[in-house]
Structures are given as C-alpha cells and as structure tokens.
Scaffold this motif. Structure first.
Motif, PDB file in Angstrom:
ATOM      1  N   ALA A 151       0.810  -1.215   0.000  1.00  0.00           N
ATOM      2  CA  ALA A 151       0.000   0.000   0.000  1.00  0.00           C
ATOM      3  C   ALA A 151       0.845   1.268   0.000  1.00  0.00           C
ATOM      4  O   ALA A 151       0.375   2.313  -0.407  1.00  0.00           O
ATOM      5  N   TRP A 152       2.073   1.182   0.423  1.00  0.00           N
ATOM      6  CA  TRP A 152       2.910   2.374   0.505  1.00  0.00           C
ATOM      7  C   TRP A 152       4.008   2.389  -0.530  1.00  0.00           C
ATOM      8  O   TRP A 152       5.004   3.068  -0.374  1.00  0.00           O
ATOM      9  N   GLN A 153       3.862   1.654  -1.596  1.00  0.00           N
ATOM     10  CA  GLN A 153       4.868   1.649  -2.646  1.00  0.00           C
ATOM     11  C   GLN A 153       4.769   2.956  -3.424  1.00  0.00           C
ATOM     12  O   GLN A 153       3.727   3.285  -3.989  1.00  0.00           O
ATOM     13  N   VAL A 154       5.837   3.724  -3.452  1.00  0.00           N
ATOM     14  CA  VAL A 154       5.842   5.030  -4.098  1.00  0.00           C
ATOM     15  C   VAL A 154       6.406   4.883  -5.503  1.00  0.00           C
ATOM     16  O   VAL A 154       7.473   4.323  -5.702  1.00  0.00           O
ATOM     17  N   VAL A 155       5.649   5.389  -6.481  1.00  0.00           N
ATOM     18  CA  VAL A 155       6.085   5.377  -7.875  1.00  0.00           C
ATOM     19  C   VAL A 155       6.171   6.823  -8.329  1.00  0.00           C
ATOM     20  O   VAL A 155       5.183   7.557  -8.276  1.00  0.00           O
ATOM     21  N   GLU A 156       7.343   7.235  -8.778  1.00  0.00           N
ATOM     22  CA  GLU A 156       7.524   8.609  -9.234  1.00  0.00           C
ATOM     23  C   GLU A 156       7.881   8.595 -10.719  1.00  0.00           C
ATOM     24  O   GLU A 156       8.791   7.886 -11.142  1.00  0.00           O
ATOM     25  N   ARG A 157       7.127   9.359 -11.496  1.00  0.00           N
ATOM     26  CA  ARG A 157       7.361   9.452 -12.936  1.00  0.00           C
ATOM     27  C   ARG A 157       7.662  10.900 -13.276  1.00  0.00           C
ATOM     28  O   ARG A 157       6.901  11.798 -12.924  1.00  0.00           O
ATOM     29  N   CYS A 158       8.753  11.111 -13.974  1.00  0.00           N
ATOM     30  CA  CYS A 158       9.149  12.472 -14.343  1.00  0.00           C
ATOM     31  C   CYS A 158       9.235  12.589 -15.855  1.00  0.00           C
ATOM     32  O   CYS A 158       9.698  11.683 -16.543  1.00  0.00           O
ATOM     33  N   THR A 159       8.765  13.709 -16.363  1.00  0.00           N
ATOM     34  CA  THR A 159       8.885  14.020 -17.784  1.00  0.00           C
ATOM     35  C   THR A 159       9.490  15.406 -17.897  1.00  0.00           C
ATOM     36  O   THR A 159       9.473  16.199 -16.957  1.00  0.00           O
ATOM     37  N   PHE A 160      10.015  15.711 -19.071  1.00  0.00           N
ATOM     38  CA  PHE A 160      10.608  17.021 -19.300  1.00  0.00           C
ATOM     39  C   PHE A 160       9.768  17.766 -20.312  1.00  0.00           C
ATOM     40  O   PHE A 160       9.420  17.249 -21.366  1.00  0.00           O
ATOM     41  N   SER A 161       9.403  18.966 -19.994  1.00  0.00           N
ATOM     42  CA  SER A 161       8.638  19.819 -20.886  1.00  0.00           C
ATOM     43  C   SER A 161       9.482  21.029 -21.242  1.00  0.00           C
ATOM     44  O   SER A 161      10.161  21.594 -20.384  1.00  0.00           O
ATOM     45  N   GLN A 162       9.428  21.431 -22.489  1.00  0.00           N
ATOM     46  CA  GLN A 162      10.197  22.576 -22.941  1.00  0.00           C
ATOM     47  C   GLN A 162       9.752  23.845 -22.220  1.00  0.00           C
ATOM     48  O   GLN A 162      10.551  24.721 -21.943  1.00  0.00           O
TER      49      GLN A 162
END
Length: 96
Positions: A19-30
């Motif tokens: 329940a506490w699994q952290v998923v972080e997704r990052c993208t780059f925007s101009q």
C-alpha cells in the motif's frame, strides 16, 4: 517523545509494503521544465497478448481507411503538403 512517534510511524509504514509503494514518474517539458508525478500504488502488470491484439486491430483499422479513402500527397502553390482523398468525408475520419 519524538523518537517514539518516529518508531511508530516506521512500524505502520513497514507493516503494509504494497500500500505504501511510491512510484515517481518524471517528464521534461520545454515550457515547464521537469514535471514529476508521484503515486502510491504501482500500475497493474501489462498484458503483452492484449497489447499485440490492440495493435493488430489498430493496424487493420488504418488499412481499412487507407483502402477506402486512398489518400494522395499533393503540394499546394506554397509548397505545403496536402492530402487529397478519393471519397468525400475522409478528412473527418470516414472509413465506410
């Protein structure tokens, strides 16, 4: 007292790892730079067979449209590529 609160928090967090699994997704925007989103549950596992079936269905739909509309590239007087269709309504996605 702070140590007791810290220990209690660690015990609660470690009791249910799923329940506490952290998923972080990052993208780059101009325009906005680095944008990250964090979620606490992982995505469900992918079904490779379903993805292949979806891809086949998408490709069949595209081939059906191309056979019906017969798109051809032309260039206007300013050199811009334009598509010309054999049937009326194809520019709006018509395929039958």
């Amino acid at each position: 007292m702070k140590i007791l609160y810290a220990i209690a928090a660690l015990v609660l967090l470690s009791s249910s790892a799923q329940a506490w699994q952290v998923v972080e997704r990052c993208t780059f925007s101009q325009f906005y730079g680095r944008v990250c989103t964090t979620s606490y549950l992982d995505d469900p596992p992918r079904n490779a067979a379903q993805e292949q079936e979806d891809e086949r269905a998408k490709r069949a739909s595209i081939e059906k449209w191309e056979a019906f509309c017969k798109p051809k590239r032309t260039y206007d007087n300013e050199g811009v590529v334009r598509l010309v269709y054999a049937r009326k309504g194809c520019e709006f996605g018509r395929s039958e």
